[in-house]
Design an enzyme around this catalytic site. Structure first.
Site: not given
Length: 136
Positions: A76-78
């Protein structure tokens, strides 16, 4: 012509949403969760138990920190406005990891659904955003 069923089946193979990830973790089927954001973003908050491998360091560190090419990995990222998790999933796939998925909505939607996060201040939970469909 594109086969819609094949498209959506493939999409479900390579993506997971926050509710499904939380349910898998609660049922003891927790994948390895990898946060690909910067150190500053990690310090603001991250998923409990996540491994921090920033996108720029992923290719260099993955072999040592993710030794099993068959491990179930969720990156995941932001949030939906960021493609860091897609880039990380692509990198890991190119490196030979076979079971890589992207967390739809990233950290933003995890937190917006009122799921637990961890920061330098400890574990916390925000109130669920009224617009999220918790339990769907």
């Amino acid at each position: 012509m594109i086969d819609a069923r094949a498209y959506f089946a493939a999409k479900l193979t390579y993506e997971i949403d926050a509710s499904d990830l939380a349910a898998a973790r609660a049922a003891g089927r927790a994948p390895i969760v990898v946060d690909t954001r910067s150190g500053a973003a990690w310090d603001q908050g991250h998923l409990p138990g996540a491994l921090h491998l920033p996108g720029g360091e992923l290719a260099e560190r993955a072999g040592a920190e993710l030794p099993d090419l068959d491990a179930d990995i969720v990156v995941y990222c932001w949030g939906p406005g960021c493609n860091g998790a897609s880039k990380a999933a692509c990198t890991l796939s190119e490196m030979g990891y076979r079971r890589v998925r992207e967390l739809i909505g990233g950290f933003e939607y995890w937190a917006r659904q009122g799921l637990s996060t961890v920061s330098a201040h400890g574990r916390a939970r925000r109130d669920a955003d009224d617009l999220t469909a918790v339990g769907d």
